[in-house]
Design an enzyme around this catalytic site. Sequence first.
Site, PDB file in Angstrom:
ATOM      1  N   GLY A 219       0.851  -1.180   0.000  1.00 42.88           N
ATOM      2  CA  GLY A 219       0.000   0.000   0.000  1.00 42.88           C
ATOM      3  C   GLY A 219       0.888   1.231   0.000  1.00 42.88           C
ATOM      4  CB  THR A 220       1.300   3.870  -2.146  1.00 45.78           C
ATOM      5  OG1 THR A 220      -0.016   3.890  -2.711  1.00 45.78           O
ATOM      6  CG2 THR A 220       2.115   2.871  -2.927  1.00 45.78           C
ATOM      7  CB  THR A 221       0.082   8.042  -0.631  1.00 51.95           C
ATOM      8  OG1 THR A 221       1.201   7.807  -1.490  1.00 51.95           O
ATOM      9  CG2 THR A 221       0.240   9.397   0.021  1.00 51.95           C
TER      10      THR A 221
END
Length: 281
Positions: free
Chosen positions: A53-55
């Site tokens: 997952g990123t931001t």
Amino acid sequence: MEANTRSSGRLPAAFLTPGSSSFMDFLSEHAPEQLPGNRPLPPVKGAVEAPHGTTIVAATFPGGVVLAGDRRATMGNMIAQRDIEKVFPADEYSAVGIAGTAGLAVEMVRLFQLELEHFEKVEGARLSLEGKANRLSTMIRGNLGMAMQGLAVIPLFAGYDMDREKGRIFSYDVTGGRSEEQGFAAVGSGSVFARGSLKKLHKEGLTEEQAVTVVVQALYDAADDDSATGGPDLVRRIYPVVAVITDEGFRRLGEDEVADIARSVHDGRLQSPNGPQAPVL
């Protein structure tokens, strides 16, 4: 003995013995192999490929806090999933946004939810927001072995502090180090760009709707410069997950609400591709 206990329908003695109000402590004593950090990884050559997952972004406003996350998960240079969920309620007055190894992060969130529920049932009172932040720090520290092998989990924790009557944000590092953020915060691969956007747009006295718009703008800016962050997808109708926590509790914004704000941000970018400018003082 265990077979007799199961056949009689009685709970094992471990479940009936008074002990710590921490579910993590209980699990460590009676089933330590169930803790994510205690599971050995099979031998592999090179980096472990797993969806990440990123931001995640957060911003406070008078009366609460907004927590939001984009929907993209990546695996190397590939998009592993376009509609992953990264923002979860921890309890009635707090939430967690996850960046890092997606599978471990979701498992950690579920364990954290159990930890808070267990405490409330045993003690008959809700843990303070500061206490919740400390419990999450301990769980992250327990995952350090996995993090050293490339499977890190970096959450962003936000909630409404009933004692101080305001929203608060806590960020962490891979060792479990905890910091309280003032006003806004961002974690994940696009956090540098999101933080720059938040620094430009966040200010004191925002309304709830303005704060939601600010975090969506920040995610849009992160997606503009970070390939691992997914912006609002108007074609597939995939929009950021946005949660608001106030003295009334946790509320996830409906898809229609977020869609309207995302379209408004998108339309504004057609006129000004770099987004709204900070006011000149």
